[in-house]
Design a protein around this motif. Structure first.
Motif, mmCIF file in Angstrom:
data_model
loop_
_atom_site.group_PDB
_atom_site.id
_atom_site.type_symbol
_atom_site.label_atom_id
_atom_site.label_comp_id
_atom_site.label_asym_id
_atom_site.label_seq_id
_atom_site.Cartn_x
_atom_site.Cartn_y
_atom_site.Cartn_z
ATOM 1 N N ASP A 185 6.827 7.636 -9.356
ATOM 2 C CA ASP A 185 6.701 6.839 -10.578
ATOM 3 C C ASP A 185 5.513 5.892 -10.494
ATOM 4 O OD1 ASP A 185 8.815 8.017 -11.812
ATOM 5 O OD2 ASP A 185 9.992 6.196 -12.070
ATOM 6 N N LEU A 186 5.359 5.244 -9.351
ATOM 7 C CA LEU A 186 4.249 4.318 -9.184
ATOM 8 C C LEU A 186 2.911 5.051 -9.272
ATOM 9 C CD1 LEU A 186 5.745 2.113 -6.341
ATOM 10 C CD2 LEU A 186 4.987 1.255 -8.570
ATOM 11 N N ARG A 187 2.821 6.202 -8.660
ATOM 12 C CA ARG A 187 1.544 6.914 -8.638
ATOM 13 C C ARG A 187 1.202 7.541 -9.987
ATOM 14 N NH1 ARG A 187 0.760 11.756 -4.416
ATOM 15 N NH2 ARG A 187 1.994 12.835 -6.010
ATOM 16 N N HIS A 188 2.188 8.071 -10.695
ATOM 17 C CA HIS A 188 1.908 8.835 -11.912
ATOM 18 C C HIS A 188 2.162 8.066 -13.203
ATOM 19 C CE1 HIS A 188 1.308 12.750 -9.870
ATOM 20 N NE2 HIS A 188 2.167 12.261 -8.985
ATOM 21 N N ARG A 189 3.034 7.058 -13.177
ATOM 22 C CA ARG A 189 3.390 6.360 -14.403
ATOM 23 C C ARG A 189 2.974 4.875 -14.382
ATOM 24 N NH1 ARG A 189 7.860 7.986 -17.302
ATOM 25 N NH2 ARG A 189 8.837 5.934 -17.025
ATOM 26 N N LEU A 190 2.846 4.326 -13.201
ATOM 27 C CA LEU A 190 2.516 2.906 -13.051
ATOM 28 C C LEU A 190 1.268 2.770 -12.186
ATOM 29 C CD1 LEU A 190 6.193 1.865 -12.198
ATOM 30 C CD2 LEU A 190 5.069 1.459 -14.390
ATOM 31 N N SER A 191 0.245 3.530 -12.530
ATOM 32 C CA SER A 191 -0.941 3.646 -11.674
ATOM 33 C C SER A 191 -1.632 2.317 -11.376
ATOM 34 C CB SER A 191 -1.938 4.639 -12.279
ATOM 35 O OG SER A 191 -2.273 4.276 -13.607
ATOM 36 N N PRO A 192 -1.668 1.332 -12.294
ATOM 37 C CA PRO A 192 -2.282 0.053 -11.901
ATOM 38 C C PRO A 192 -1.573 -0.604 -10.723
ATOM 39 C CG PRO A 192 -2.118 0.202 -14.295
ATOM 40 C CD PRO A 192 -1.343 1.350 -13.738
ATOM 41 N N LEU A 193 -0.261 -0.464 -10.660
ATOM 42 C CA LEU A 193 0.490 -1.027 -9.535
ATOM 43 C C LEU A 193 0.281 -0.201 -8.269
ATOM 44 C CD1 LEU A 193 3.838 -1.979 -11.326
ATOM 45 C CD2 LEU A 193 1.854 -3.428 -10.871
ATOM 46 N N TRP A 194 0.178 1.110 -8.436
ATOM 47 C CA TRP A 194 -0.085 1.971 -7.282
ATOM 48 C C TRP A 194 -1.427 1.619 -6.654
ATOM 49 C CZ3 TRP A 194 2.445 5.321 -4.243
ATOM 50 C CH2 TRP A 194 1.707 6.211 -3.454
ATOM 51 N N GLN A 195 -2.424 1.332 -7.478
ATOM 52 C CA GLN A 195 -3.743 0.973 -6.955
ATOM 53 C C GLN A 195 -3.680 -0.300 -6.121
ATOM 54 O OE1 GLN A 195 -6.571 2.766 -6.992
ATOM 55 N NE2 GLN A 195 -5.283 4.363 -7.910
ATOM 56 N N LEU A 196 -2.782 -1.211 -6.476
ATOM 57 C CA LEU A 196 -2.626 -2.425 -5.679
ATOM 58 C C LEU A 196 -2.255 -2.099 -4.243
ATOM 59 C CD1 LEU A 196 -0.730 -5.026 -7.904
ATOM 60 C CD2 LEU A 196 -3.114 -5.085 -7.173
ATOM 61 N N THR A 197 -1.412 -1.098 -4.059
ATOM 62 C CA THR A 197 -0.983 -0.747 -2.701
ATOM 63 C C THR A 197 -2.125 -0.176 -1.881
ATOM 64 O OG1 THR A 197 -0.310 1.535 -3.252
ATOM 65 C CG2 THR A 197 1.315 -0.223 -3.620
ATOM 66 N N CYS A 198 -3.196 0.232 -2.552
ATOM 67 C CA CYS A 198 -4.351 0.792 -1.837
ATOM 68 C C CYS A 198 -5.390 -0.263 -1.510
ATOM 69 C CB CYS A 198 -4.997 1.894 -2.677
ATOM 70 S SG CYS A 198 -3.892 3.251 -3.129
ATOM 71 N N THR A 199 -5.271 -1.451 -2.095
ATOM 72 C CA THR A 199 -6.343 -2.441 -1.966
ATOM 73 C C THR A 199 -5.898 -3.788 -1.418
ATOM 74 O OG1 THR A 199 -6.007 -3.136 -4.274
ATOM 75 C CG2 THR A 199 -7.629 -1.394 -3.869
ATOM 76 N N THR A 200 -4.600 -4.064 -1.350
ATOM 77 C CA THR A 200 -4.169 -5.396 -0.929
ATOM 78 C C THR A 200 -2.845 -5.320 -0.176
ATOM 79 O OG1 THR A 200 -3.594 -7.630 -1.711
ATOM 80 C CG2 THR A 200 -2.945 -5.782 -3.102
ATOM 81 N N THR A 201 -2.596 -6.332 0.624
ATOM 82 C CA THR A 201 -1.314 -6.426 1.337
ATOM 83 C C THR A 201 -0.532 -7.652 0.859
ATOM 84 O OG1 THR A 201 -2.352 -7.687 3.132
ATOM 85 C CG2 THR A 201 -2.223 -5.290 3.392
ATOM 86 N N THR A 202 -0.811 -8.095 -0.362
ATOM 87 C CA THR A 202 -0.139 -9.296 -0.870
ATOM 88 C C THR A 202 1.088 -8.976 -1.696
ATOM 89 O OG1 THR A 202 -1.537 -9.342 -2.852
ATOM 90 C CG2 THR A 202 -2.319 -10.563 -0.917
ATOM 91 N N VAL A 203 1.385 -7.701 -1.904
ATOM 92 C CA VAL A 203 2.529 -7.335 -2.750
ATOM 93 C C VAL A 203 3.650 -6.786 -1.884
ATOM 94 C CG1 VAL A 203 1.089 -6.875 -4.764
ATOM 95 C CG2 VAL A 203 1.601 -5.019 -3.180
ATOM 96 N N GLU A 204 4.866 -7.019 -2.371
ATOM 97 C CA GLU A 204 6.045 -6.504 -1.681
ATOM 98 C C GLU A 204 6.415 -5.146 -2.271
ATOM 99 O OE1 GLU A 204 7.524 -7.639 0.861
ATOM 100 O OE2 GLU A 204 6.992 -9.753 1.027
ATOM 101 N N VAL A 205 6.568 -4.157 -1.408
ATOM 102 C CA VAL A 205 6.884 -2.801 -1.862
ATOM 103 C C VAL A 205 8.218 -2.768 -2.597
ATOM 104 C CG1 VAL A 205 7.508 -0.488 -1.064
ATOM 105 C CG2 VAL A 205 5.461 -1.612 -0.175
ATOM 106 N N TRP A 206 9.187 -3.555 -2.154
ATOM 107 C CA TRP A 206 10.492 -3.487 -2.805
ATOM 108 C C TRP A 206 10.406 -3.978 -4.251
ATOM 109 C CZ3 TRP A 206 13.392 -7.306 -5.058
ATOM 110 C CH2 TRP A 206 13.062 -8.637 -4.785
ATOM 111 N N VAL A 207 9.499 -4.891 -4.524
ATOM 112 C CA VAL A 207 9.323 -5.357 -5.905
ATOM 113 C C VAL A 207 8.725 -4.238 -6.755
ATOM 114 C CG1 VAL A 207 8.130 -7.013 -7.384
ATOM 115 C CG2 VAL A 207 9.101 -7.757 -5.201
ATOM 116 N N LEU A 208 7.717 -3.551 -6.225
ATOM 117 C CA LEU A 208 7.127 -2.425 -6.951
ATOM 118 C C LEU A 208 8.163 -1.333 -7.196
ATOM 119 C CD1 LEU A 208 3.678 -2.068 -5.126
ATOM 120 C CD2 LEU A 208 4.230 -3.370 -7.191
ATOM 121 N N ARG A 209 9.003 -1.082 -6.217
ATOM 122 C CA ARG A 209 10.040 -0.057 -6.392
ATOM 123 C C ARG A 209 11.055 -0.478 -7.452
ATOM 124 N NH1 ARG A 209 12.719 2.143 -1.075
ATOM 125 N NH2 ARG A 209 13.628 3.433 -2.727
#
Length: 528
Positions: A106-130
């Motif tokens: 879902d993050l990669r195909h439907r929420l791509s702006p959030l997926w890009q965050l996981t490729c560029t920063t370590t300031t976000v919590e994965v559980w929040v994105l999920r």
């Protein structure tokens, strides 16, 4: 590790914590990306030859795979047994592995702006994105992408509770828009089309893509008692409409306060009075077990027991311009207003539910305040219109990562109040709302605070870590810039104000983030 850390000082320990947090977040991102890649390896393509994915083992039994769509509409299908081996490596149940894959896709195909965050920063919590992925799975890809675009600049700074509250409002708006679009198209099903393939949603695929609209589900209300009894007590769980819950909460609070007042009048020493939580439990039990007695207590002694005792409820209802216009259109057309409102302390709700709350209470309308038209006062306390003005201007707790957005906060003087000082110290640009605990931390001097401009709060820890709090949340501030904010030199202070107010994002742009934290630049431009 314990032996190695024994010689570390406080500052060095905090540095270890910073590194550990970044490493944990990086590891969680790696697992998320690995889950998406595992799904790719077990997708509907020629390399997948078994129900649980491809295999290179000689003589392995081959069979035609069955595919499932675990993510929302627009995500690829995955072999139904792909989770089996992945779950073993993760050390979890296959259903947990399935949910991880669904969220990753879902993050990669439907929420791509959030997926890009996981490729560029370590300031976000994965559980929040999920969590965002799970709560938007039933929406169309277009609606999900719009929500991701709205949240991408907030997910690393806005405290999680406030972020999820915003997400809830955005989901409500999207659901309303999709329902209206479906109605205009003459369709009664506003859920996403093509949300699965053969067998989609079966085989324990709960939490995957929605096969229908959640609004078509039965009424979600329920009441149940915990079957187990512990020391003579049972738990009570219920789901009510927003209107019933808000008014019911006020009724329970009102009855609890009257019970405490009755106990006090009966001679119970104040120190032996029940806590308000215990009194609320007693009040709810009385409302359920003896409603006549509860009504008699709620009623004034000079009037008969009313058929419906009304509670006094203060509701701060936040409406956007679109919501107000929707209410105006509904009023003229005689229809139900669409849109979303926020009832303070109770989160986002539909306009129809917000209006239902108002119908169950005695309503008095207060005028909208202009914060900057509210004059300073010479007394210590922030009261009346001045207090409301501060909370209108700064509706959230100004402490780093705080989540409180209610009116039940202290208003603190950023520059401590001096009873022998000049007049006008109690004013909107020398005020910050905080919970009592955060207020005590500041008063104790554990963290220091400056308010360079009314909307910005800069905090400094004892080890000179700086955090800036604004309406978009909490942001890391370079040490050199934080030092300028706290400098006693007027020119340094003015420079800090200029830097913090020049960019589109209050000076937290990409260029600023590249500056060495201990060496201020000679020239630079702040960008969003």
């Amino acid at each position: 590790m314990t032996t190695a850390m024994a010689g570390l000082g406080t500052g060095e320990t905090l540095t270890v914590v910073d590194a550990a947090v970044a490493a944990r977040r990086g590891a969680e991102v790696s697992v998320l990306h690995s889950a998406a890649h595992w799904a790719d390896l077990h997708g509907d393509h020629e390399g997948v030859t078994r129900g649980h994915g491809a295999t290179d083992e000689p003589g392995a039994r081959r069979e035609h795979p069955v595919f499932r769509r675990w993510g929302g509409e627009g995500t690829p299908v995955v072999a139904q047994f792909a989770t089996a081996e992945l779950a073993v490596s993760l050390g979890v149940h296959p259903e947990s592995a399935r949910r991880l894959i669904a969220d990753a896709l879902d993050l990669r195909h439907r929420l791509s702006p959030l997926w890009q965050l996981t490729c560029t920063t370590t300031t976000v919590e994965v559980w929040v994105l999920r969590r965002i992925a799970a709560l938007t799975r039933h929406l169309t890809p277009q609606s999900a992408h719009l929500i991701a675009t709205d949240l991408v600049d907030l997910v690393g700074s806005l405290p999680t509770g406030r972020l999820l509250e915003r997400l809830e409002a955005l989901v409500l708006l999207a659901e309303t828009a999709e329902a209206e679009a479906a109605a205009d198209a003459g369709s009664g099903d506003s859920g996403p089309e093509g949300s699965g393939t053969e067998g989609s949603g079966g085989d324990g695929a709960g939490g995957g893509s929605s096969s229908g609209d959640e609004r078509d589900e039965p009424d979600p209300r329920f009441v149940t008692f915990n079957p187990s009894t512990r020391r003579g007590f049972k738990g009570l769980y219920a789901k009510l409409t927003a209107a019933e819950a808000i008014v019911g909460d006020a009724q329970v609070q009102r009855l609890a306060e009257k019970l405490l007042a009755t106990d006090l009048a009966a001679g119970v020493p104040r120190r032996h009075l029940d806590s308000i939580s215990v009194a609320r439990s007693r009040a709810l039990g009385l409302l359920i077990g003896s409603p006549e007695s509860a009504l008699a207590i709620l009623a004034d002694s000079t009037e008969p027991v009313p058929s419906r005792a009304r509670a006094t409820t203060i509701v701060h209802l936040h409406l956007s311009e679109d919501a107000v216009q929707a209410m105006a259109r509904a009023s003229t057309s005689g229809t139900v207003a669409g849109g979303v409102a926020k009832i303070e302390g109770h989160g986002p709700t539909t306009l129809a539910e917000a209006l239902a709350v108002l119908r169950l209470t005695e309503v008095s309308i207060r005028p909208v305040l202009d914060p900057w038209a509210t004059r300073p006062v010479d007394s210590y306390a922030f009261t009346g219109a001045l207090r409301e003005a501060v909370l209108t201007r700064s509706p959230a707790d100004c402490y780093p990562h705080a989540v409180n957005t209610t009116h039940h906060m202290d208003i603190d003087h950023t520059i401590p109040y001096d009873p022998h000082g000049p007049p006008g110290q109690t004013r909107i640009d020398n005020a910050g709302p905080m919970s009592r605990h955060h207020h005590r931390i500041k008063t104790a001097g554990v963290l220091a605070l400056r308010q360079p401009v009314p909307d910005l709060y800069v905090w400094r820890t004892r080890h000179h870590r700086y955090r800036l709090v604004d309406q978009t949340g909490t942001h890391h501030l370079p040490a050199w810039l934080g030092a300028l904010v706290f400098s006693d030199h007027h020119d340094d202070h003015e420079l800090a104000i200029d830097l913090l107010t020049t960019g589109d994002d209050h000076g937290l742009g990409a260029d600023l983030g590249l500056v060495h934290p201990n060496q201020p630049p000679t020239s630079f431009t702040l960008t969003a």
